[in-house]
Design an enzyme around this catalytic site. Structure first.
Site, PDB file in Angstrom:
ATOM      1  N   ARG A 296     -26.344  61.156 -81.127  1.00 46.33           N
ATOM      2  CA  ARG A 296     -27.074  61.093 -79.862  1.00 46.33           C
ATOM      3  C   ARG A 296     -26.236  60.361 -78.823  1.00 46.33           C
ATOM      4  O   ARG A 296     -25.339  59.601 -79.133  1.00 46.33           O
ATOM      5  CB  ARG A 296     -28.467  60.501 -80.018  1.00 46.33           C
ATOM      6  CG  ARG A 296     -28.568  59.122 -80.554  1.00 46.33           C
ATOM      7  CD  ARG A 296     -30.023  58.582 -80.467  1.00 46.33           C
ATOM      8  NE  ARG A 296     -31.054  59.458 -80.966  1.00 46.33           N
ATOM      9  CZ  ARG A 296     -32.172  59.794 -80.296  1.00 46.33           C
ATOM     10  NH1 ARG A 296     -32.385  59.349 -79.086  1.00 46.33           N
ATOM     11  NH2 ARG A 296     -33.073  60.562 -80.829  1.00 46.33           N
TER      12      ARG A 296
ATOM     13  N   LYS B 154     -37.593  56.911 -74.885  1.00 46.56           N
ATOM     14  CA  LYS B 154     -38.744  57.266 -74.059  1.00 46.56           C
ATOM     15  C   LYS B 154     -39.762  56.132 -74.024  1.00 46.56           C
ATOM     16  O   LYS B 154     -40.397  55.909 -73.002  1.00 46.56           O
ATOM     17  CB  LYS B 154     -39.403  58.531 -74.591  1.00 46.56           C
ATOM     18  CG  LYS B 154     -38.712  59.805 -74.117  1.00 46.56           C
ATOM     19  CD  LYS B 154     -39.534  61.019 -74.477  1.00 46.56           C
ATOM     20  CE  LYS B 154     -38.858  61.801 -75.556  1.00 46.56           C
ATOM     21  NZ  LYS B 154     -39.609  62.947 -76.033  1.00 46.56           N
TER      22      LYS B 154
ATOM     23  N   GLU C  28     -40.461  66.796 -77.430  1.00 49.87           N
ATOM     24  CA  GLU C  28     -41.843  66.388 -77.622  1.00 49.87           C
ATOM     25  C   GLU C  28     -42.363  66.037 -76.226  1.00 49.87           C
ATOM     26  O   GLU C  28     -41.754  65.227 -75.523  1.00 49.87           O
ATOM     27  CB  GLU C  28     -41.869  65.153 -78.531  1.00 49.87           C
ATOM     28  CG  GLU C  28     -43.251  64.777 -78.965  1.00 49.87           C
ATOM     29  CD  GLU C  28     -43.264  63.557 -79.893  1.00 49.87           C
ATOM     30  OE1 GLU C  28     -42.204  63.163 -80.403  1.00 49.87           O
ATOM     31  OE2 GLU C  28     -44.359  63.010 -80.083  1.00 49.87           O
TER      32      GLU C  28
HETATM   33  P1  ATP Z   1     -37.356  59.318 -78.299  1.00 50.26           P
HETATM   34  O1  ATP Z   1     -36.921  58.904 -79.675  1.00 50.26           O
HETATM   35  O2  ATP Z   1     -36.851  58.451 -77.197  1.00 50.26           O
HETATM   36  O3  ATP Z   1     -38.825  59.624 -78.183  1.00 50.26           O
HETATM   37  P2  ATP Z   1     -36.744  61.945 -79.053  1.00 50.26           P
HETATM   38  O4  ATP Z   1     -35.446  62.178 -79.688  1.00 50.26           O
HETATM   39  O5  ATP Z   1     -37.889  61.825 -79.978  1.00 50.26           O
HETATM   40  O6  ATP Z   1     -36.630  60.711 -78.071  1.00 50.26           O
HETATM   41  P3  ATP Z   1     -37.468  64.575 -78.283  1.00 50.26           P
HETATM   42  O7  ATP Z   1     -38.346  65.015 -77.191  1.00 50.26           O
HETATM   43  O8  ATP Z   1     -37.976  64.760 -79.676  1.00 50.26           O
HETATM   44  O9  ATP Z   1     -37.097  63.053 -78.007  1.00 50.26           O
HETATM   45  O10 ATP Z   1     -36.043  65.222 -78.144  1.00 50.26           O
HETATM   46  C1  ATP Z   1     -35.821  66.601 -77.977  1.00 50.26           C
HETATM   47  C2  ATP Z   1     -34.436  66.933 -78.405  1.00 50.26           C
HETATM   48  O11 ATP Z   1     -33.478  66.166 -77.660  1.00 50.26           O
HETATM   49  C3  ATP Z   1     -34.216  66.610 -79.858  1.00 50.26           C
HETATM   50  O12 ATP Z   1     -33.529  67.688 -80.460  1.00 50.26           O
HETATM   51  C4  ATP Z   1     -33.382  65.369 -79.844  1.00 50.26           C
HETATM   52  O13 ATP Z   1     -32.556  65.315 -80.949  1.00 50.26           O
HETATM   53  C5  ATP Z   1     -32.605  65.505 -78.537  1.00 50.26           C
HETATM   54  N1  ATP Z   1     -32.274  64.189 -78.015  1.00 50.26           N
HETATM   55  C6  ATP Z   1     -33.121  63.184 -77.711  1.00 50.26           C
HETATM   56  N2  ATP Z   1     -32.455  62.095 -77.319  1.00 50.26           N
HETATM   57  C7  ATP Z   1     -31.143  62.406 -77.352  1.00 50.26           C
HETATM   58  C8  ATP Z   1     -29.935  61.695 -77.058  1.00 50.26           C
HETATM   59  N3  ATP Z   1     -29.946  60.433 -76.640  1.00 50.26           N
HETATM   60  N4  ATP Z   1     -28.753  62.350 -77.217  1.00 50.26           N
HETATM   61  C9  ATP Z   1     -28.741  63.619 -77.621  1.00 50.26           C
HETATM   62  N5  ATP Z   1     -29.825  64.342 -77.920  1.00 50.26           N
HETATM   63  C10 ATP Z   1     -31.018  63.751 -77.796  1.00 50.26           C
HETATM   64 MG    MG Z   2     -38.345  63.373 -81.397  1.00 50.80          MG
END
Ligand code: ATP
Ligand code: MG
Length: 563
Positions: A262, A272, A36
């Site tokens: 994760r 984030k 995102e």
């Molecule tokens: P946040 O919750 O901090 O906003 P997010 O998971 O929503 O992070 P995205 O941009 O949606 O962030 O993530 C893109 C991809 O990266 C998704 O498939 C997500 O599952 C993966 N991802 C995000 N954070 C992690 C993590 N800590 N470990 C492994 N994969 C991750």
């Molecule tokens: Mg997300």
């Protein structure tokens, strides 16, 4: 042996192997990385990137980069650009498959109409508050909306008018008609469209209704013919909904959603929202501050793509959430830099040394090895002269027992140069601080060995004062002092645990002259001090400390034995 035979297996590989045996998806492997664009990528994303792009590489498949941009108010072009740069820097290539969920808005709208026509979706007039009340809880079933049984014709009309902008923001939603009594809250008639007048970074003001994540994600996967849709564990409870949309719409391609744990890393945060807070409140110097766990921050810090790959390989892929020690990441960085970073000499806290018996107008060039781990990296010449700098803490006026470095009357080796003996020292009259040493050198020890076989207990790094280049060095340490700054059981604001000593700036260091034209981004081992990366070369070179030579927290043994 193919590349992927060398890599450790894990449950996702097992699933893919099984699918290939059964010729599911005609033997294709097609993954995607779907960020995102609401912040910079971090080391957790790197795990997901290495997994998705790595699997595609290993199985001769494809991996798409798709921006999940369904949340118009939060997304910005700066983030899109940074994400592309970071994925590329990690060494991955999405070819011509760069997609945006917003590219599918028209198709998604038609899918929604199709659901309405098959009486699987309805327009609901409950307010956001009422929606929450009707939803029920984990222990109590939800309540059906009074608008649930509208006719298909009325729903089609209302949904079309939602799109046309006839209703205020938040006054109506389109909901899937599933089961308000489902034990899974995600299945209780989830919202699939909301009314929101917000500029979108790609579609502008073309839309005033936006599709929700769950609806968008599975259909975007399907439209791109994804085979394995890999996401993190918190989406496990969303999987029935992922499958429900695809089944109800009878799409041609039905990808399989697979969840993995994760990544959490100690002494930092991985959300984030929290990283954004640190940036917005100027607790750090932007998203690419070298203390940040962001890919941009790690790049500026001097981490290499290879070290991040090696880290992601080592932590593996599992189903259970865990905390990985920062020491393991640092170990991977050190291991890679030890092999590839040239060694140079730099003095961080200079103390002047005058070699009284060395001719005043003489300079000689001495041979130094660029990397003892790799003879192919060759040698270079470093100038030696009468006035040198050594590290301030390599001298003590009254050394305690185990201090073997320079002291009055004592002989030590200067790396690649000579044995020197300290004969005198000068103190600042006011502060009492030692400001200058006087030494003699033994010309017979050129290169660093005594022909009579006598030994010294210490070898010091040094630079020639007249030849050295002045530089700024920034010493970075962990961003937080607490292993888990956002522990669920502790409600203290995570910023309370910021490390007040995470940055120390040393403005007048001296580095050997070969670094005068170092390229920004290049990495070096400063002998005896650690690994450093050139941040910029504007007025003078600025170096960021990437990582020390050893783990100062001495935890690595424990970490490695848990592997
Ligand atoms: P946040 O919750 O901090 O906003 P997010 O998971 O929503 O992070 P995205 O941009 O949606 O962030 O993530 C893109 C991809 O990266 C998704 O498939 C997500 O599952 C993966 N991802 C995000 N954070 C992690 C993590 N800590 N470990 C492994 N994969 C991750
Ligand atoms: Mg997300």
């Amino acid at each position: 042996m193919s590349m992927h035979d060398l890599k450790p297996s894990h449950f996702i590989r097992d699933i893919i192997d099984e699918d290939l045996r059964n010729n599911k998806h005609e033997g294709r492997v097609h993954t995607r990385f779907p960020p995102e664009p609401n912040g910079y990528l971090h080391i957790g994303h790197a795990k997901s990137i290495c997994l998705n792009f790595g699997l595609a590489q290993d199985y001769n498949g494809l991996c798409n980069l798709r921006f999940d941009d369904t949340n118009p108010s939060k997304e910005e072009i700066e983030y899109v650009e940074s994400i592309k740069e970071d994925v590329r820097w990690l060494g991955f290539d999405w070819g011509d498959r760069l997609y945006y969920a917003s590219d599918y808005f028209e198709q998604l709208y038609h899918y929604a109409v199709q659901l309405i026509k098959s009486n699987k979706a309805y327009v609901c007039d409950l307010s956001p508050d009422e929606l929450r009340q009707y939803r029920g809880t984990l222990t109590a079933p939800g309540t059906e909306s009074p608008y649930r049984n509208r006719s298909v014709a009325e729903n089609l009309d209302l949904f079309q008018r939602m799109r046309a902008g006839e209703f205020e923001d938040g006054t109506r939603t389109l909901r899937a008609k599933i089961d308000m009594a489902s034990p899974n809250l995600n299945m209780r008639d989830p919202v699939i469209y909301r009314i929101l007048r917000a500029e979108h970074h790609r579609t502008g003001s073309a839309w005033c209704i936006y599709p929700m994540y769950d609806f968008t994600h599975c259909l975007s996967d399907s439209l791109e013919s994804i085979t394995h849709s890999i996401c993190t564990l918190e989406f496990e409870d969303h999987r029935p909904l992922y499958d429900w949309f695809l089944d109800e719409l009878a799409v041609a391609c039905h990808p399989q959603q697979i969840e993995f744990a994760r990544l959490n890393v100690s002494y930092t945060v991985m959300s984030k929202r929290m990283l954004m807070e640190l940036v917005d409140q100027a607790q750090v110097d932007g998203w690419d501050d070298p203390r940040m766990p962001t890919i941009a921050g790690m790049r500026r810090r001097g981490y290499t793509p290879a070290s991040i790959h090696s880290f992601c390989e080592r932590i593996g892929v599992a189903k259970r959430d865990s905390m990985v020690d920062m020491a393991l990441l640092e170990h991977c960085v050190r291991e890679d830099l030890n092999k590839h970073a040239p060694r140079v000499m730099a003095v961080l806290r200079p103390l002047k040394v005058i070699i009284d018996n060395y001719p005043e107008d003489q300079t000689e060039d001495l041979d130094a090895v660029n990397n003892p781990e790799d003879a192919g990296m060759g040698t270079r010449r470093i100038p030696f002269s009468r006035v040198l700098y050594i590290e301030r803490d390599d001298f003590m006026e009254a050394p305690p027992k185990k201090f073997y470095r320079l002291a009055p009357g004592r002989e030590v080796r200067l790396r690649y140069a000579y044995f020197i003996t300290c004969t005198d020292f000068v103190k600042d009259a006011k502060t009492g601080e030692v400001v200058e040493l006087h030494c003699t050198y033994d010309p017979a020890t050129r290169g660093g060995d005594a022909p009579d076989g006598r030994k010294v207990k210490a070898t010091l790094h040094w630079v020639s004062a007249a030849h050295a280049v002045e530089a700024e060095v920034r010493l970075y340490d962990r961003l937080f002092v607490k292993e888990n700054p956002c522990d669920d059981k502790d409600t203290t604001d995570f910023k309370t645990f910021l490390n007040p000593n995470s940055l120390e700036t040393l403005p007048s260091c001296r580095v050997e002259p070969s670094l005068a034209k170092a390229a920004p981004g290049s990495r070096y081992q400063f002998e005896r001090l650690g690994y450093f990366c050139v941040d910029s070369m504007k007025d003078k070179p600025v170096f960021n400390r990437t990582v020390g030579l050893r783990d100062p927290w001495a935890k690595i043994k424990k970490v490695m034995s848990n592997e």
